[in-house]
Scaffold this motif. Structure first.
Motif, short mmCIF file in Angstrom:
data_model
loop_
_atom_site.label_atom_id
_atom_site.label_comp_id
_atom_site.label_asym_id
_atom_site.label_seq_id
_atom_site.Cartn_x
_atom_site.Cartn_y
_atom_site.Cartn_z
N PHE A 1 0.82 -1.21 0.00
CA PHE A 1 0.00 0.00 0.00
C PHE A 1 0.85 1.27 0.00
N VAL A 2 2.05 1.22 0.61
CA VAL A 2 2.96 2.36 0.54
C VAL A 2 3.39 2.61 -0.89
N MET A 3 3.66 1.53 -1.61
CA MET A 3 4.04 1.67 -3.02
C MET A 3 2.89 2.22 -3.85
N ALA A 4 1.66 1.91 -3.45
CA ALA A 4 0.49 2.35 -4.22
C ALA A 4 0.04 3.75 -3.83
N PHE A 5 0.00 4.05 -2.51
CA PHE A 5 -0.57 5.30 -2.03
C PHE A 5 0.47 6.28 -1.49
N GLY A 6 1.70 5.84 -1.36
CA GLY A 6 2.73 6.71 -0.81
C GLY A 6 2.78 6.64 0.71
N GLY B 1 2.35 7.55 4.53
CA GLY B 1 1.28 8.19 5.28
C GLY B 1 0.46 7.19 6.04
N VAL B 2 -0.65 7.65 6.62
CA VAL B 2 -1.46 6.78 7.46
C VAL B 2 -2.38 5.88 6.64
N THR B 3 -2.67 6.24 5.39
CA THR B 3 -3.58 5.43 4.58
C THR B 3 -3.07 4.00 4.39
N PRO B 4 -1.81 3.79 4.02
CA PRO B 4 -1.31 2.41 3.91
C PRO B 4 -1.39 1.65 5.24
N GLY B 5 -1.10 2.33 6.35
CA GLY B 5 -1.18 1.67 7.65
C GLY B 5 -2.60 1.27 7.99
N PHE B 6 -3.54 2.18 7.73
CA PHE B 6 -4.94 1.89 8.01
C PHE B 6 -5.43 0.69 7.19
N LEU B 7 -5.15 0.67 5.91
CA LEU B 7 -5.61 -0.42 5.06
C LEU B 7 -4.95 -1.74 5.44
N ALA B 8 -3.66 -1.70 5.76
CA ALA B 8 -2.96 -2.93 6.13
C ALA B 8 -3.53 -3.52 7.42
N LEU B 9 -3.74 -2.68 8.42
CA LEU B 9 -4.30 -3.15 9.69
C LEU B 9 -5.73 -3.65 9.50
N ALA B 10 -6.53 -2.91 8.74
CA ALA B 10 -7.93 -3.28 8.57
C ALA B 10 -8.07 -4.62 7.87
N LEU B 11 -7.34 -4.84 6.80
CA LEU B 11 -7.47 -6.09 6.05
C LEU B 11 -7.04 -7.29 6.90
N HIS B 12 -5.90 -7.17 7.56
CA HIS B 12 -5.44 -8.30 8.38
C HIS B 12 -6.36 -8.54 9.56
N THR B 13 -6.88 -7.47 10.16
CA THR B 13 -7.77 -7.62 11.31
C THR B 13 -9.09 -8.26 10.90
N ILE B 14 -9.62 -7.88 9.75
CA ILE B 14 -10.85 -8.52 9.26
C ILE B 14 -10.63 -10.02 9.08
N GLY B 15 -9.51 -10.39 8.51
CA GLY B 15 -9.22 -11.81 8.33
C GLY B 15 -9.11 -12.57 9.64
N SER B 16 -8.44 -11.98 10.61
CA SER B 16 -8.25 -12.65 11.90
C SER B 16 -9.54 -12.71 12.71
N GLY C 1 4.97 1.77 10.98
CA GLY C 1 5.63 3.04 10.74
C GLY C 1 7.05 2.89 10.26
N LEU C 2 7.65 1.74 10.54
CA LEU C 2 9.02 1.50 10.09
C LEU C 2 9.13 1.42 8.58
N VAL C 3 8.04 1.10 7.89
CA VAL C 3 8.06 1.04 6.42
C VAL C 3 7.35 2.23 5.82
N GLY C 4 7.15 3.27 6.61
CA GLY C 4 6.57 4.50 6.09
C GLY C 4 5.06 4.55 6.12
N ALA C 5 4.44 3.73 6.98
CA ALA C 5 2.98 3.70 7.03
C ALA C 5 2.41 4.64 8.09
N GLY C 6 3.15 5.64 8.48
CA GLY C 6 2.64 6.66 9.39
C GLY C 6 2.78 6.30 10.86
N GLY C 7 2.56 7.31 11.71
CA GLY C 7 2.54 7.08 13.15
C GLY C 7 3.91 7.18 13.80
#
Length: 289
Positions: A151-156, A158-173, A235-241
């Motif tokens: 998502f960082v590669m797609a959206f740059g 910021g917090v958007t990649p972090g939000f999407l990454a957390l949301a998708l994995h959390t929905i699955g779990s 945040g270590l990979v640029g996903a905000g926070g």
């Protein structure tokens, strides 16, 4: 005579349990040693390198002097000097907390709906159950870091990649945990409602939901804590926070600020743990503690 037979039977059962325990223990030990050899794990390397870990921790301990402890931020050895970046770190902590909270709320709502559709005892179509279980298995198989990098590669950055990454994995779990809790619920209330003419949605609402609500709340609060910790890593990979601040301090060898960042994370996680316990007790039992 009966006491003798019972004692003999009891000793046989106890002996079988002991043999099984020893057998399984030896099997697990052999698998553990074999996996260590395959992965080239070395106790000698671990033991010889362990002091370097404590050396790094010692580097992060701030230098404080009692005589200037409460001096201004320009005096080295004071608390203000140690926390000279708090005006940057506190907003980032707040951003990370909001990120985790937003991702968790969205994920819980989606997971509740998907779980009822994926459970075997809710009479949903088999093709729907199979499709949902396959989809959520894929979502939770991908680690949050992998999602964040994409998502960082797609959206740059910021917090958007972090939000999407957390949301998708959390929905699955959460979906998996939720539909397993639904399937473990008693079917007696549902049968009683069916005998009274209740429909499928009514059985879900009045028979299954009251049973699984406490479990859902426990999993949701636990996942909120997990998401906060994970958001610091993202945040270590640029996903905000706050993770970006932590990574920057590590790269620039600002060891005192590494310890300050970690202290803030520990405080927030501890507060979340205490708050989630109180909220869970209030929602489940209807009273605060």
């Amino acid at each position: 005579m009966q006491n003798t037979d019972f004692e003999r039977y009891y000793q046989q059962v106890r002996g079988k349990q002991k043999r099984d325990t020893v057998l399984w223990s030896l099997t697990l030990l052999a698998l553990y040693i074999a996996s260590g050899n395959i992965s080239e794990f070395s106790l000698q390397t671990l033991w010889s390198s362990l002091p370097h870990f404590f050396d790094y921790l010692a580097e992060t301990v701030p230098v404080l002097h009692w005589n200037v402890l409460f001096a201004d931020g320009h005096t080295e050895g004071s608390l203000a000097y140690w926390g000279y970046r708090l005006h940057i770190q506190l907003p980032l902590i707040w951003e990370t907390l909001n990120l985790a909270l937003a991702a968790t709320i969205l994920s819980v709502i989606a997971a509740v709906v998907l779980a009822f559709l994926a459970a075997d005892n809710t009479q949903s179509p088999p093709i729907v159950r199979y499709a949902i279980r396959t989809a959520v298995a894929f979502l939770r198989t991908m680690p949050e870091l992998a999602w964040a990098v994409m998502f960082v590669m797609a959206f740059g950055i910021g917090v958007t990649p972090g939000f999407l990454a957390l949301a998708l994995h959390t929905i699955g779990s959460l979906t998996k945990l939720f539909y397993e809790a639904i399937e473990s619920a008693s079917d007696k209330p549902g049968r009683g409602l069916s005998a009274c003419g209740a429909g499928t949605l009514q059985r879900m609402r009045f028979a299954l939901w009251p049973q699984v609500k406490p479990v859902f709340l426990s999993y949701s609060f636990m996942r909120l804590e997990v998401n906060f910790r994970q958001s610091t890593i993202l945040g270590l990979v640029g996903a905000g926070g706050i993770g970006q601040e932590l990574m920057t301090n590590i790269k620039l060898d600002r060891y005192d600020q590494v310890s300050m960042t970690m202290l803030l994370i520990i405080i927030v996680v501890s507060l979340l743990d205490a708050l989630s316990g109180r909220l869970r007790h209030w929602v489940v039992e209807g009273k605060a503690v």
